[in-house]
Scaffold this motif. Structure first.
Motif, PDB file in Angstrom:
ATOM      1  N   THR A 201     -16.504  -9.687   3.004  1.00 32.18           N
ATOM      2  CA  THR A 201     -17.081 -10.433   1.890  1.00 32.18           C
ATOM      3  C   THR A 201     -18.382  -9.778   1.458  1.00 32.18           C
ATOM      4  O   THR A 201     -19.231  -9.461   2.301  1.00 32.18           O
ATOM      5  N   TRP A 202     -18.541  -9.600   0.143  1.00 31.13           N
ATOM      6  CA  TRP A 202     -19.736  -8.960  -0.381  1.00 31.13           C
ATOM      7  C   TRP A 202     -20.641 -10.003  -1.042  1.00 31.13           C
ATOM      8  O   TRP A 202     -20.354 -10.467  -2.132  1.00 31.13           O
ATOM      9  N   THR A 203     -21.698 -10.369  -0.332  1.00 35.31           N
ATOM     10  CA  THR A 203     -22.744 -11.189  -0.913  1.00 35.31           C
ATOM     11  C   THR A 203     -23.968 -10.299  -1.112  1.00 35.31           C
ATOM     12  O   THR A 203     -23.989  -9.151  -0.639  1.00 35.31           O
ATOM     13  N   THR A 204     -25.000 -10.812  -1.767  1.00 38.16           N
ATOM     14  CA  THR A 204     -26.205 -10.010  -1.975  1.00 38.16           C
ATOM     15  C   THR A 204     -26.831  -9.585  -0.643  1.00 38.16           C
ATOM     16  O   THR A 204     -27.159  -8.397  -0.466  1.00 38.16           O
ATOM     17  N   PRO A 205     -27.038 -10.489   0.341  1.00 39.47           N
ATOM     18  CA  PRO A 205     -27.595 -10.056   1.625  1.00 39.47           C
ATOM     19  C   PRO A 205     -26.715  -9.037   2.338  1.00 39.47           C
ATOM     20  O   PRO A 205     -27.223  -8.052   2.898  1.00 39.47           O
ATOM     21  N   VAL A 206     -25.392  -9.253   2.309  1.00 38.69           N
ATOM     22  CA  VAL A 206     -24.479  -8.310   2.969  1.00 38.69           C
ATOM     23  C   VAL A 206     -24.544  -6.945   2.291  1.00 38.69           C
ATOM     24  O   VAL A 206     -24.558  -5.900   2.957  1.00 38.69           O
ATOM     25  N   THR A 207     -24.591  -6.939   0.964  1.00 38.86           N
ATOM     26  CA  THR A 207     -24.659  -5.674   0.234  1.00 38.86           C
ATOM     27  C   THR A 207     -25.940  -4.912   0.558  1.00 38.86           C
ATOM     28  O   THR A 207     -25.911  -3.697   0.792  1.00 38.86           O
ATOM     29  N   LEU A 208     -27.061  -5.617   0.585  1.00 40.38           N
ATOM     30  CA  LEU A 208     -28.328  -4.971   0.930  1.00 40.38           C
ATOM     31  C   LEU A 208     -28.274  -4.381   2.333  1.00 40.38           C
ATOM     32  O   LEU A 208     -28.725  -3.253   2.571  1.00 40.38           O
ATOM     33  N   HIS A 209     -27.741  -5.156   3.270  1.00 40.60           N
ATOM     34  CA  HIS A 209     -27.665  -4.686   4.655  1.00 40.60           C
ATOM     35  C   HIS A 209     -26.753  -3.463   4.754  1.00 40.60           C
ATOM     36  O   HIS A 209     -27.096  -2.483   5.421  1.00 40.60           O
ATOM     37  N   TRP A 210     -25.592  -3.529   4.098  1.00 44.41           N
ATOM     38  CA  TRP A 210     -24.648  -2.417   4.172  1.00 44.41           C
ATOM     39  C   TRP A 210     -25.220  -1.161   3.521  1.00 44.41           C
ATOM     40  O   TRP A 210     -25.048  -0.047   4.035  1.00 44.41           O
ATOM     41  N   LEU A 211     -25.908  -1.326   2.388  1.00 40.94           N
ATOM     42  CA  LEU A 211     -26.524  -0.175   1.740  1.00 40.94           C
ATOM     43  C   LEU A 211     -27.600   0.450   2.621  1.00 40.94           C
ATOM     44  O   LEU A 211     -27.789   1.681   2.609  1.00 40.94           O
ATOM     45  N   HIS A 212     -28.299  -0.377   3.394  1.00 42.31           N
ATOM     46  CA  HIS A 212     -29.299   0.156   4.318  1.00 42.31           C
ATOM     47  C   HIS A 212     -28.632   1.004   5.394  1.00 42.31           C
ATOM     48  O   HIS A 212     -29.144   2.062   5.769  1.00 42.31           O
ATOM     49  N   ARG A 213     -27.487   0.562   5.873  1.00 40.15           N
ATOM     50  CA  ARG A 213     -26.751   1.370   6.858  1.00 40.15           C
ATOM     51  C   ARG A 213     -26.232   2.659   6.237  1.00 40.15           C
ATOM     52  O   ARG A 213     -26.306   3.733   6.853  1.00 40.15           O
ATOM     53  N   LEU A 214     -25.721   2.567   5.010  1.00 38.56           N
ATOM     54  CA  LEU A 214     -25.263   3.771   4.324  1.00 38.56           C
ATOM     55  C   LEU A 214     -26.432   4.726   4.087  1.00 38.56           C
ATOM     56  O   LEU A 214     -26.306   5.942   4.273  1.00 38.56           O
TER      57      LEU A 214
END
Length: 346
Positions: free
Chosen positions: A222-235
């Motif tokens: 699931t892509w929420t704003t917090p999840v997207t920010l966290h995933w982009l930080h890992r990327l």
């Protein structure tokens, strides 16, 4: 008129190095304050609860974190004033003097951003959302990183390593190496920005498992704003690591830079390993404040390392023929090129 001399000033260099160390304490204090969400424990600024030393601030962990951060920031401001005045009266190199003046301006600006971060927070303005306060939080976080790099640059230029040893370089560095250094610096800055966005949005545990998502994959279900920010930080961590390793490989692959910047290469490699460990530990310990704050601090150190290493690759900017004809004299006893005043004043 001040008696300025374009030479190595030992006392001034060590004072700048002390200020650099102090800025690291300030960075950690700020990161710890954010980690325990104590940034708004005082609703006023520049005073704390209308006092320079608020009652009970040492006994309460939130008050201690935020007020210590403010006190450390005020001390860095004092150190910056001394550095600027000292450089004005003694430093003969105009660029270095301007760096000292710029540092003072940056520290003042950073303090103002910290104040605006408090005054325009939703708790003070009563706004429907905290977009303005959030913006000032991010600007304050990025300003801290840039101030560290600026101070590291000033300290480097004040060092004997820069002034008398020419950074250990015997010839100009290839443009491709410089390009990798710039790319690595930019990648780390973007990664720090993503980290700041994630931290201040409270998304540090939006993906609570590491290295894979709870579903066992690379991409979240699931892509929420917090999840997207966290995933982009890992990327961003992957991209920054590749850029950094590419830069270190370029430095290592050339005898000129390998010999001159060996310390920077070793330090960057060690910091990268520690940073990866701390990133994983921050998630696996459910954002332990010490782990999270150390993760932020080591990221800042890594940026300062790559930033100053890249600056050194620009230390010699003349062509090889120019260096042979005008910038270097040959020591007949050991055939070691020695920089003359024309090179040292670059």
């Amino acid at each position: 008129m001040p008696q300025r001399q374009d030479r190595y000033h030992p006392a001034l260099f060590w004072f700048a190095l002390f200020a650099l160390g102090w800025s690291l304490l300030l960075l950690y204090a700020g990161a710890y304050t954010t980690s325990i969400q104590a940034g708004m424990v005082f609703l006023d600024w520049p005073l704390s609860n209308s006092s320079v030393m608020p009652e009970g601030w040492w006994e309460d962990i939130d008050m201690r974190a935020e007020h210590s951060h403010r006190l450390l920031g005020a001390k860095l401001g004092f150190l910056s004033i001394v550095l600027a005045a000292w450089a004005f009266f003694s430093e003969g190199n105009r660029t270095t003097r301007r760096l000292a003046y710029g540092l003072l301006a940056l520290v003042i600006g950073q303090g103002l951003l910290g104040g605006l971060r408090v005054m325009f927070d939703q708790l003070n303005t009563g706004a429907e959302n905290n977009a303005v306060g959030y913006t000032f939080r991010i600007l304050h976080a990025l300003g801290a990183e840039f101030t560290l790099c600026w101070l590291a640059t000033l300290t480097l230029r004040l060092s004997r390593w820069w002034r008398e040893k020419n950074c250990g370089l015997q010839k100009p560095v290839a443009k491709s190496v410089r390009a990798w250094g710039i790319a690595a610096s930019v990648a780390i800055i973007v990664q720090i920005l993503l980290g700041a966005l994630m931290r201040h949005a409270g998304a540090g545990l939006a993906i609570p498992t590491f290295p894979l998502t709870p579903e066992g994959g690379i991409f979240p279900a699931t892509w929420t704003t917090p999840v997207t920010l966290h995933w982009l930080h890992r990327l961003g961590a992957v991209v920054a690591s590749v850029a950094l390793l590419g830069f270190l490989g370029m430095l290592w692959g050339r005898a000129n830079t390998r010999k001159a910047l060996m310390g920077w290469i070793i330090a960057a490699t060690a910091l990268l390993a520690v940073q990866i460990f701390l990133g994983a530990a921050t998630v696996l310990t459910h954002k332990n404040p010490v782990m999270a704050s150390s993760h932020m601090l080591v990221g800042a150190l890594l940026l300062a390392n790559v930033w100053t290493a890249t600056i050194q690759t620009f230390r010699l900017r003349l062509s090889a023929s120019d260096l042979t004809n005008s910038s270097f004299s040959l020591d007949q006893t050991n055939d070691t090129p020695k920089p003359t005043s024309a090179t040292l004043t670059q």
